[in-house]
Each structure stands twice: as C-alpha cells, then as structure tokens.
Enzyme design. Sequence first.
Site, mmCIF file in Angstrom:
data_model
loop_
_atom_site.group_PDB
_atom_site.id
_atom_site.type_symbol
_atom_site.label_atom_id
_atom_site.label_comp_id
_atom_site.label_asym_id
_atom_site.label_seq_id
_atom_site.Cartn_x
_atom_site.Cartn_y
_atom_site.Cartn_z
ATOM 1 N N TRP A 133 0.811 -1.221 0.000
ATOM 2 C CA TRP A 133 0.000 0.000 0.000
ATOM 3 C C TRP A 133 0.841 1.267 0.000
ATOM 4 C CZ3 TRP A 133 1.927 2.309 4.237
ATOM 5 C CH2 TRP A 133 2.439 1.478 5.238
ATOM 6 N N ASN A 134 2.151 1.161 0.217
ATOM 7 C CA ASN A 134 2.883 2.412 0.486
ATOM 8 C C ASN A 134 3.187 3.246 -0.761
ATOM 9 O OD1 ASN A 134 4.860 0.616 -0.329
ATOM 10 N ND2 ASN A 134 6.338 1.222 1.224
ATOM 11 N N LYS A 157 -2.686 -7.769 -8.101
ATOM 12 C CA LYS A 157 -3.388 -7.738 -6.823
ATOM 13 C C LYS A 157 -2.781 -6.644 -5.944
ATOM 14 C CE LYS A 157 -3.097 -8.658 -2.644
ATOM 15 N NZ LYS A 157 -3.938 -7.784 -1.919
ATOM 16 N N PRO A 158 -3.419 -5.482 -5.922
ATOM 17 C CA PRO A 158 -2.916 -4.427 -5.034
ATOM 18 C C PRO A 158 -3.295 -4.722 -3.590
ATOM 19 C CG PRO A 158 -4.915 -3.715 -6.152
ATOM 20 C CD PRO A 158 -4.617 -5.089 -6.673
ATOM 21 N N ALA A 159 -2.657 -4.053 -2.651
ATOM 22 C CA ALA A 159 -3.026 -4.210 -1.240
ATOM 23 C C ALA A 159 -4.478 -3.780 -1.049
ATOM 24 C CB ALA A 159 -2.107 -3.349 -0.372
ATOM 25 N N GLY A 210 6.726 -6.448 -0.992
ATOM 26 C CA GLY A 210 6.096 -6.441 0.323
ATOM 27 C C GLY A 210 7.095 -6.882 1.377
ATOM 28 N N SER A 211 6.562 -7.400 2.467
ATOM 29 C CA SER A 211 7.435 -7.708 3.600
ATOM 30 C C SER A 211 8.214 -9.011 3.375
ATOM 31 C CB SER A 211 6.586 -7.832 4.872
ATOM 32 O OG SER A 211 5.684 -8.897 4.709
ATOM 33 N N GLU A 232 10.749 -8.198 -4.101
ATOM 34 C CA GLU A 232 11.198 -6.884 -3.604
ATOM 35 C C GLU A 232 10.712 -6.799 -2.164
ATOM 36 O OE1 GLU A 232 13.025 -4.676 -5.036
ATOM 37 O OE2 GLU A 232 12.980 -5.212 -7.150
ATOM 38 N N LEU A 233 11.617 -7.041 -1.224
ATOM 39 C CA LEU A 233 11.167 -7.242 0.164
ATOM 40 C C LEU A 233 11.586 -6.099 1.096
ATOM 41 C CD1 LEU A 233 11.855 -11.089 0.229
ATOM 42 C CD2 LEU A 233 9.822 -9.878 -0.537
ATOM 43 N N CYS A 266 10.167 1.483 2.031
ATOM 44 C CA CYS A 266 11.110 0.384 2.251
ATOM 45 C C CYS A 266 12.553 0.869 2.260
ATOM 46 C CB CYS A 266 10.923 -0.676 1.173
ATOM 47 S SG CYS A 266 11.021 0.023 -0.474
ATOM 48 N N GLU A 364 12.200 -3.029 10.830
ATOM 49 C CA GLU A 364 11.613 -1.899 10.103
ATOM 50 C C GLU A 364 10.616 -1.181 11.009
ATOM 51 O OE1 GLU A 364 9.909 -3.741 6.570
ATOM 52 O OE2 GLU A 364 10.776 -2.128 5.377
HETATM 53 P P1 NAP Z 1 2.867 -7.191 3.336
HETATM 54 O O1 NAP Z 1 2.076 -7.473 4.528
HETATM 55 O O2 NAP Z 1 3.890 -8.166 2.916
HETATM 56 O O3 NAP Z 1 1.807 -6.934 2.148
HETATM 57 C C1 NAP Z 1 2.196 -6.662 0.839
HETATM 58 C C2 NAP Z 1 1.235 -7.325 -0.120
HETATM 59 O O4 NAP Z 1 1.290 -8.726 0.119
HETATM 60 C C3 NAP Z 1 -0.214 -6.913 0.078
HETATM 61 O O5 NAP Z 1 -0.849 -6.854 -1.170
HETATM 62 C C4 NAP Z 1 -0.756 -8.043 0.922
HETATM 63 O O6 NAP Z 1 -2.139 -8.247 0.762
HETATM 64 C C5 NAP Z 1 -0.013 -9.212 0.344
HETATM 65 N N1 NAP Z 1 0.021 -10.388 1.233
HETATM 66 C C6 NAP Z 1 -0.159 -10.461 2.575
HETATM 67 N N2 NAP Z 1 -0.076 -11.745 3.001
HETATM 68 C C7 NAP Z 1 0.155 -12.499 1.893
HETATM 69 C C8 NAP Z 1 0.345 -13.892 1.668
HETATM 70 N N3 NAP Z 1 0.333 -14.781 2.658
HETATM 71 N N4 NAP Z 1 0.560 -14.304 0.386
HETATM 72 C C9 NAP Z 1 0.605 -13.435 -0.618
HETATM 73 N N5 NAP Z 1 0.441 -12.087 -0.475
HETATM 74 C C10 NAP Z 1 0.228 -11.630 0.784
HETATM 75 O O7 NAP Z 1 3.629 -5.800 3.433
HETATM 76 P P2 NAP Z 1 3.044 -4.398 3.870
HETATM 77 O O8 NAP Z 1 3.160 -4.258 5.315
HETATM 78 O O9 NAP Z 1 1.745 -4.155 3.239
HETATM 79 O O10 NAP Z 1 4.074 -3.467 3.102
HETATM 80 C C11 NAP Z 1 5.226 -2.996 3.658
HETATM 81 C C12 NAP Z 1 6.395 -3.920 3.370
HETATM 82 O O11 NAP Z 1 6.711 -3.873 1.992
HETATM 83 C C13 NAP Z 1 7.639 -3.479 4.098
HETATM 84 O O12 NAP Z 1 8.345 -4.566 4.579
HETATM 85 C C14 NAP Z 1 8.424 -2.761 2.995
HETATM 86 O O13 NAP Z 1 9.802 -2.683 3.242
HETATM 87 C C15 NAP Z 1 8.091 -3.606 1.822
HETATM 88 N N6 NAP Z 1 8.325 -2.881 0.577
HETATM 89 C C16 NAP Z 1 9.376 -3.259 -0.197
HETATM 90 C C17 NAP Z 1 9.637 -2.563 -1.377
HETATM 91 C C18 NAP Z 1 10.779 -2.950 -2.256
HETATM 92 O O14 NAP Z 1 10.823 -2.475 -3.386
HETATM 93 N N7 NAP Z 1 11.711 -3.779 -1.811
HETATM 94 C C19 NAP Z 1 8.816 -1.499 -1.750
HETATM 95 C C20 NAP Z 1 7.744 -1.149 -0.925
HETATM 96 C C21 NAP Z 1 7.507 -1.869 0.231
HETATM 97 P P3 NAP Z 1 -3.266 -7.602 1.712
HETATM 98 O O15 NAP Z 1 -4.032 -6.777 0.775
HETATM 99 O O16 NAP Z 1 -4.034 -8.754 2.243
HETATM 100 O O17 NAP Z 1 -2.568 -6.812 2.760
#
Ligand code: NAP
Length: 465
Positions: A133-134, A157-159, A210-211, A232-233, A266, A364
Amino acid sequence: MAEQVEVLNPADNSVIETLDYTSEDQINSMIDAASKAFDQWRKVDAHERSAKLQKWADLMMEHKEELARLITLEGGKTYQEALGEVDYAHGYVDWYAGEAKRIYGRTIPANTPDKDVVVRQYPVGVVGAITPWNFPAAMITRKMAPALAAGCTIVCKPAVQTPLTTIRLVELAHEAGIPKEAVQYIVASGKDAGRIFTTNQTIRKITFTGSTPVGKTLIEESGKMVKNITMELGGLAPLIVHKDADLDFAVDETIKNKFRNAGQTCICANRLYVHEDIHDEYVKKLTEKVHALKVGNGMDENVDIGPLINQKGVDKVLDHIKDAQQKGGELSRSLEEIQSLGGNFLQPVVITNMTQDMKPMREETFGPVIPIMKYSKIEEAVALANDTQFGLAAYYFTNDYRTGIYLNDELNYGVVGWNDGAPSAPHAPFGGVKESGYGREGGIEGIEPYLEKRYLSIGNLNTPE
Ligand code: NAP
C-alpha cells in the site's frame, strides 16, 4: 473468502469506497483469459506494444491530479508527494515503452563451421503481481510496464488498503489500447491471491513487493511449481553521517529521505550512525527542522507529513519508540506530544543515545522516527550498518572521495546513496540483496525478469548446392 472490503481514508478512517472481492472462480477465469490474451499480445510487434505503453504513459500525465488525489485519499501521503509518485510511476511506463523495442538477441559463433547458435528472448507468460500500500502507483507500474513491454500478460493484486489507484491505472491502460485481458486487477486478500497465484499452473511468474516474511512464504510455495519469481522485500536502511559531511546538506537530505510517506517506505533510513565529532551539531540542526514539520491530512496544503496507514502501523511505531526509551534512548519530544494529534497521526521524533539492540536498529519501524547512534571509527559504522539480514538501501554523507568509495565497496546493499537521500529512479535497477529479495525493477535490468532466453542451434549450414 470475504465478500466486500471497505477502502478507508487513513486521515479520518472514513470509507472512500466499498468494493466486492473477486471470487476464486472469477480469479481463475481471469487467469485463463490472460493466458489466451498472452498468445495474441506476445505476437504484437514490439513497436506497437511500445506505442500503446507510451499512450498509457501520456494518459497518466493527463490524469496526474486525479491519480494523485486517489493516492492521498487511500494511502495518506501528502498531495505534493502523491504528485511526485505519479511522475515516478509514469517514469516506469515511459521507460519500458522504450525498452519494448530493445529486446535483443545474439548470435554465438559455433564450434563447427556448419552450425550457428542464435539466442532469442521470449516473454515468460502470465504474471501474477502482488503489491503493498505504500506506493500504490509506482510499485504496480514497475511490474505492469516491463511485463507488458516484454509481451507478458499480467493479473495485479494491489493491497486491500489501496486498490483504487491500481484500478484507475488499469482502466487507463485499457483506454490506451492495451487489451483488457492483457492487464487485469483483482480485489483479494494477500493470502487468497498468494494461494491462487502459486497453485494455478497458468501463472508462470510471480512478482511480489512487500514484507520479507510474506516473501518467504511465496518463495516456498512458488518453488512447488518452479515458478519464476521476483521478490522486492523489506529493508532496514542505515544512514551514516561522517565527520567530513556537509552537515546542512546532510540534514536536509535526511529529512527528505526519512519522512517520505511519513517514514513508511522500504528504503527510507531506519537507523542513523553519526560520527562523534559532529554528532551534537548534526542532532541539534536536525531536531530543529524535524520539530518544525507539520503533520496533518495529506490533502491540506502546507502539511509535510500525513497519517500512517492504520492503527496497526501506529502501534508498531509506538512500540519501537517505547522499546528504545526503556533501554536508554532519549526522545526529542515526549510520548504524549508524539501522539497529541490522535488518529493515525504521529509527530516526528529524533531519538539519541541509541544502541544496536533497540528495536528501531533491528526491525523496520515504518514511521516518523529518527534513531541516532554515535560512532568513532568508520569501520565501526560499516560493521553496524551491515549487522542485519536486510540489504535493500543504505546512505552515507561524506565529502571525502576515498571514504565514499570505501563505504560503497563495504556496504552490502542493493541501492546506495552517497550524498543522495533519494536514489530511486525508473532508469536504475532497484532491488535488494540478502533477505531484501532478488530480481531488479527499473532500468534495462527491470525487463529481464519477464523474459526467458532460449537458444536455437541451426545445423547443416554447408554451402547450398
Ligand atoms: P505485506 O504485509 O507483505 O503486504 C504486501 C502485499 O502482500 C499486500 O498486497 C498483501 O495483501 C499481500 N500479502 C499479505 N499476506 C500475503 C500472503 N500470505 N501471500 C501473498 N500475499 C500476501 O507488506 P506491507 O506491510 O503491506 O508493506 C510494507 C512492506 O513492503 C515493508 O516490509 C516494505 O519494506 C516492503 N516494501 C518493499 C519494497 C521494495 O521495493 N523492496 C517497496 C515497498 C515496500 P493484503 O491486501 O491482504 O494486505
């Protein structure tokens, strides 16, 4: 699967829109449609694919204010930042409109005179993309644009917190002439989308931002069908201010870097290491400017920092601040003052006297917190900066070129900013090392994950009769 999701405005938790979740059957039908579309889209000539992507990029600019407003409404960041994100997202579409025309092959001299070996690149197939979502516009365009440029089709699939920007971007892609089935969105929870993408044979590639914990699950599940993946974590970016840095410049860049999206990026600095000789002066200058920042609704003019995404985000940041305080960290403002605006708003804070065992130095934080630890020797700063399983982004400020080169060589990170707090750009290969993931997005490298190299060995090439 749940039936509906409310998209909330983080500034006041009001409902912006209620959306129906896409059912599992619908998602599987959409993946089938994407597969049929792939057979057509991959054969569309590169110049035409490029032209359609360029048209899409142009439409994004025509709808810049509308897209920025959506980003602020559902994500919370300030409108000025959201305008910047649209430019950034547009940059990816524009860049990959160009790259579509540069998917080259090569010819390899063979080891016998009657043979020739030709290498060509082919699109991977149907892609499943999952984004956070960020950065609701930039994270998805840096997947959609290279995938489409390569000739892949993609289901996004967006957040669930920020689906509206993706929906609008996909509509604009269709308006630009990209076939409806070539780029589609679903509204689904991550768990459901992850399960479907990893088990549906037709999805050949999963690209995830994502995370790290979610990334690890997807890596494991994707392995069962040997899917091509890009991850991209998470990050834990260190920022080093050396004794010979231009302090005023370093302060301004730190603020720009740290408070993008209220510290929910991130690559924003999670932890600072400042040389003991300049520590006090740097902290004084920084704290004055940090306390002058205005927190409020991102749509209001003159606001520098918007709300955090939700209460869970607020709780995590407060937990980090309290952990640091309990272990001896000194806050630049009280906990009461930090929370004085209520809701999802937090006033920014600088924490000094940090030690490496405190949460903000290890996890983080994703919030407006600047934790600072002193160091005396540059080797010590390097060891502290590298003391993590993450390796996404790192920053340092020094005016000595030898220190600059040394730090670049020693810091184990995928993205490094030397006297630069904003290194991301569509023309550069963004991505992490270690548990921050693998694969790159942006630049010429960003299209490679959507292409597979195949070679053709042609025999019997003797002179024809
Ligand atoms: P997140 O919980 O990992 O969620 C990211 C996406 O993954 C959302 O669309 C989420 O869906 C989905 N998701 C959640 N559980 C899942 C599962 N079991 N299987 C598949 N997809 C799943 O991360 P967040 O807290 O939203 O985002 C912040 C994180 O992203 C931070 O760790 C940040 O550092 C990282 N990030 C990394 C980058 C990069 O380029 N490296 C860029 C931006 C952010 P829902 O809609 O259900 O939440």
